[in-house]
Design an enzyme around this catalytic site. Structure first.
Site, PDB file in Angstrom:
ATOM      1  N   ARG A 142       0.835  -1.219   0.000  1.00 39.87           N
ATOM      2  CA  ARG A 142       0.000   0.000   0.000  1.00 39.87           C
ATOM      3  C   ARG A 142       0.867   1.266   0.000  1.00 39.87           C
ATOM      4  O   ARG A 142       0.561   2.236   0.692  1.00 39.87           O
ATOM      5  CB  ARG A 142      -0.964   0.036   1.194  1.00 39.87           C
ATOM      6  CG  ARG A 142      -1.808  -1.195   1.367  1.00 39.87           C
ATOM      7  CD  ARG A 142      -2.851  -1.351   0.270  1.00 39.87           C
ATOM      8  NE  ARG A 142      -3.473  -2.652   0.379  1.00 39.87           N
ATOM      9  CZ  ARG A 142      -3.028  -3.737  -0.260  1.00 39.87           C
ATOM     10  NH1 ARG A 142      -2.011  -3.659  -1.110  1.00 39.87           N
ATOM     11  NH2 ARG A 142      -3.609  -4.892  -0.100  1.00 39.87           N
ATOM     12  N   SER A 184      -9.655  -0.423   4.634  1.00 42.68           N
ATOM     13  CA  SER A 184      -8.869  -0.539   5.868  1.00 42.68           C
ATOM     14  C   SER A 184      -8.408   0.829   6.328  1.00 42.68           C
ATOM     15  O   SER A 184      -7.863   1.605   5.540  1.00 42.68           O
ATOM     16  CB  SER A 184      -7.645  -1.423   5.633  1.00 42.68           C
ATOM     17  OG  SER A 184      -8.060  -2.712   5.291  1.00 42.68           O
ATOM     18  N   GLU A 254      -3.732   3.976   6.665  1.00 41.27           N
ATOM     19  CA  GLU A 254      -3.757   3.621   5.242  1.00 41.27           C
ATOM     20  C   GLU A 254      -4.625   4.652   4.529  1.00 41.27           C
ATOM     21  O   GLU A 254      -4.350   5.029   3.398  1.00 41.27           O
ATOM     22  CB  GLU A 254      -4.316   2.206   5.040  1.00 41.27           C
ATOM     23  CG  GLU A 254      -4.379   1.825   3.573  1.00 41.27           C
ATOM     24  CD  GLU A 254      -4.659   0.344   3.340  1.00 41.27           C
ATOM     25  OE1 GLU A 254      -4.185  -0.496   4.126  1.00 41.27           O
ATOM     26  OE2 GLU A 254      -5.354   0.039   2.352  1.00 41.27           O
TER      27      GLU A 254
HETATM   28  C1  LIG Z   1     -15.297  -0.811   0.891  1.00 44.98           C
HETATM   29  C2  LIG Z   1     -13.869  -0.573   0.495  1.00 44.98           C
HETATM   30  C3  LIG Z   1     -12.995  -1.655   0.423  1.00 44.98           C
HETATM   31  C4  LIG Z   1     -11.667  -1.468   0.064  1.00 44.98           C
HETATM   32  N1  LIG Z   1     -10.830  -2.560   0.003  1.00 44.98           N
HETATM   33  C5  LIG Z   1      -9.563  -2.401  -0.376  1.00 44.98           C
HETATM   34  C6  LIG Z   1      -8.692  -3.540  -0.486  1.00 44.98           C
HETATM   35  O1  LIG Z   1      -9.076  -4.677  -0.254  1.00 44.98           O
HETATM   36  N2  LIG Z   1      -7.407  -3.314  -0.880  1.00 44.98           N
HETATM   37  C7  LIG Z   1      -6.925  -2.077  -1.141  1.00 44.98           C
HETATM   38  O2  LIG Z   1      -5.765  -1.940  -1.501  1.00 44.98           O
HETATM   39  N3  LIG Z   1      -7.739  -0.980  -1.041  1.00 44.98           N
HETATM   40  C8  LIG Z   1      -9.020  -1.121  -0.662  1.00 44.98           C
HETATM   41  N4  LIG Z   1      -9.838  -0.018  -0.548  1.00 44.98           N
HETATM   42  C9  LIG Z   1      -9.278   1.327  -0.797  1.00 44.98           C
HETATM   43  C10 LIG Z   1      -9.429   1.822  -2.241  1.00 44.98           C
HETATM   44  O3  LIG Z   1     -10.171   0.921  -3.004  1.00 44.98           O
HETATM   45  C11 LIG Z   1      -8.058   2.006  -2.889  1.00 44.98           C
HETATM   46  O4  LIG Z   1      -7.146   2.694  -2.063  1.00 44.98           O
HETATM   47  C12 LIG Z   1      -8.161   2.773  -4.218  1.00 44.98           C
HETATM   48  O5  LIG Z   1      -6.910   2.737  -4.811  1.00 44.98           O
HETATM   49  C13 LIG Z   1      -8.600   4.218  -4.032  1.00 44.98           C
HETATM   50  O6  LIG Z   1      -8.701   4.843  -5.299  1.00 44.98           O
HETATM   51  P1  LIG Z   1      -9.332   6.301  -5.421  1.00 44.98           P
HETATM   52  O7  LIG Z   1      -9.381   6.701  -6.846  1.00 44.98           O
HETATM   53  O8  LIG Z   1     -10.627   6.349  -4.703  1.00 44.98           O
HETATM   54  O9  LIG Z   1      -8.227   7.165  -4.652  1.00 44.98           O
HETATM   55  P2  LIG Z   1      -8.434   8.399  -3.647  1.00 44.98           P
HETATM   56  O10 LIG Z   1      -9.010   7.901  -2.354  1.00 44.98           O
HETATM   57  O11 LIG Z   1      -9.146   9.505  -4.302  1.00 44.98           O
HETATM   58  O12 LIG Z   1      -6.908   8.816  -3.406  1.00 44.98           O
HETATM   59  C14 LIG Z   1      -6.034   7.967  -2.674  1.00 44.98           C
HETATM   60  C15 LIG Z   1      -4.587   8.464  -2.886  1.00 44.98           C
HETATM   61  O13 LIG Z   1      -4.235   8.249  -4.249  1.00 44.98           O
HETATM   62  C16 LIG Z   1      -3.717   9.444  -4.805  1.00 44.98           C
HETATM   63  N5  LIG Z   1      -4.128   9.507  -6.213  1.00 44.98           N
HETATM   64  C17 LIG Z   1      -5.396   9.426  -6.697  1.00 44.98           C
HETATM   65  N6  LIG Z   1      -5.372   9.524  -8.050  1.00 44.98           N
HETATM   66  C18 LIG Z   1      -4.071   9.658  -8.404  1.00 44.98           C
HETATM   67  C19 LIG Z   1      -3.398   9.827  -9.664  1.00 44.98           C
HETATM   68  N7  LIG Z   1      -4.043   9.868 -10.834  1.00 44.98           N
HETATM   69  N8  LIG Z   1      -2.052   9.958  -9.635  1.00 44.98           N
HETATM   70  C20 LIG Z   1      -1.357   9.916  -8.468  1.00 44.98           C
HETATM   71  N9  LIG Z   1      -1.935   9.790  -7.260  1.00 44.98           N
HETATM   72  C21 LIG Z   1      -3.271   9.657  -7.233  1.00 44.98           C
HETATM   73  C22 LIG Z   1      -4.360  10.579  -4.010  1.00 44.98           C
HETATM   74  O14 LIG Z   1      -3.559  11.756  -4.064  1.00 44.98           O
HETATM   75  C23 LIG Z   1      -4.411   9.969  -2.619  1.00 44.98           C
HETATM   76  O15 LIG Z   1      -3.167  10.144  -1.947  1.00 44.98           O
HETATM   77  C24 LIG Z   1     -11.182  -0.175  -0.202  1.00 44.98           C
HETATM   78  C25 LIG Z   1     -12.070   0.932  -0.143  1.00 44.98           C
HETATM   79  C26 LIG Z   1     -13.393   0.731   0.207  1.00 44.98           C
HETATM   80  C27 LIG Z   1     -14.322   1.912   0.258  1.00 44.98           C
END
Ligand SMILES: Cc1cc2nc3c(=O)[nH]c(=O)nc-3n(C[C@H](O)[C@H](O)[C@H](O)COP(=O)(O)OP(=O)(O)OC[C@H]3O[C@@H](n4cnc5c(N)ncnc54)[C@H](O)[C@@H]3O)c2cc1C
Length: 273
Positions: A142, A184, A254
């Site tokens: 992560r 998480s 996280e």
């Molecule tokens: C119910 C649920 C279950 C989940 N289960 C898991 C799991 O099992 N495993 C897991 O790993 N994650 C899990 N997650 C977390 C989530 O799915 C991941 O972290 C996902 O990558 C988030 O993507 P996002 O676009 O929403 O990012 P955001 O939440 O919008 O951003 C997260 C980070 O990524 C950066 N970011 C976003 N876009 C970019 C880009 N284009 N370039 C550079 N940096 C960027 C942001 O600056 C920020 O620091 C879960 C979330 C939920 C709600």
């Protein structure tokens, strides 16, 4: 840059946050240093005083095969990635259907399920500063050291979508609550589980307002309806304090906290005492 008004109590997976203006990044990268980039806020807790925010425009929502390589735009939602892979019989992205987010967020967080991580089949990324090969990116559980917005990522193209894997991943997720959360809350400390530690210090299910660490999975901070940023931060800090006092382990977030008072190395949630 053009702007869009986003109501974060609807947009974010936590269902917490007010309305804020978000700049749209398209081709002009001259001002991006003034903004913090968001994806679809599935890993993000938006505070009452966030930094200026930006997001990639629709231009970066695409997925295609070119020169035998899979190319995915930074604003492409995970659901679209899995649908494309299923339709085109492409392997290694089955787990992505269970990870809400957009491609940029998935790569930046090196999102995954157990040993299945987005970096496994990554070749390179295209950022606002140019192309970066996987071997030049420092990454782990992560975590990545990517500094610039990811506009596109390129992946090895392997054929053979495995429908059975989708069922296995679904089962892996069966203990996770469906109440709004950001996945998480803390990273698992080496050799242990954040959920176990939270339970041990008596915080599982304890309500602060409408927020609590879920009874279904103690490392999921959930919003039971009217949860607020302050309630969420209170529980995060309480878990960090109690676990540190009892086990001498600092729980590292996280989730990404977007509030000026809680960002950066001086933030109280990064401190050990
Ligand atoms: C119910 C649920 C279950 C989940 N289960 C898991 C799991 O099992 N495993 C897991 O790993 N994650 C899990 N997650 C977390 C989530 O799915 C991941 O972290 C996902 O990558 C988030 O993507 P996002 O676009 O929403 O990012 P955001 O939440 O919008 O951003 C997260 C980070 O990524 C950066 N970011 C976003 N876009 C970019 C880009 N284009 N370039 C550079 N940096 C960027 C942001 O600056 C920020 O620091 C879960 C979330 C939920 C709600």
């Amino acid at each position: 840059m053009q702007h869009r008004t986003i109501n974060f109590s609807k947009y974010s997976s936590f269902k917490i946050g007010e309305e804020f203006e978000v700049a749209l990044v398209e081709d002009d990268f001259s001002d991006i240093d003034k903004y913090y980039l968001i994806g679809s806020c599935n890993n993000t807790l938006v505070g009452t005083n966030p930094p200026a925010l930006m997001m990639l425009s629709k231009k970066y929502d695409y997925i295609k095969i070119e020169d035998n390589v899979l190319k995915i735009g930074g604003a492409t939602p995970s659901g679209k990635i899995t649908s494309f892979c299923k339709k085109n019989d492409i392997a290694n992205f089955e787990f992505v259907s269970h990870l809400p987010g957009k491609l940029g967020g998935l790569v930046y967080m090196n999102a995954g399920l157990k040993e299945y991580e987005i970096f496994n089949s990554l070749l390179s990324i295209k950022t606002t500063a140019g192309i970066k090969l996987k071997e030049n990116i420092y990454f782990g559980y992560r975590f990545t050291d990517i500094k610039e917005p990811i506009l596109e990522a390129q992946f090895e193209l392997t054929y053979g979508f495995e429908t059975e894997k989708v069922a296995i991943f679904k089962k892996m997720r069966s203990n996770q609550p469906s109440t709004p959360s950001a996945g998480s809350c803390f990273k698992n400390p080496e050799g242990d589980y954040a959920g176990r530690l939270i339970e041990e210090v008596g915080l599982k299910g304890v309500l602060k307002g409408d927020m609590c660490f879920s009874l279904a999975h103690a490392n999921f901070l959930v919003n039971n309806g009217g949860g607020t940023f302050d309630d969420a931060i209170y529980l995060i800090q309480e878990a960090q304090k109690r676990v540190y006092k009892e086990f001498n382990i600092w729980l590292e977030c996280e989730i990404v906290v977007l509030d000026k008072a809680y960002m950066g190395k001086d933030s109280p949630i990064y401190k050990r005492d």
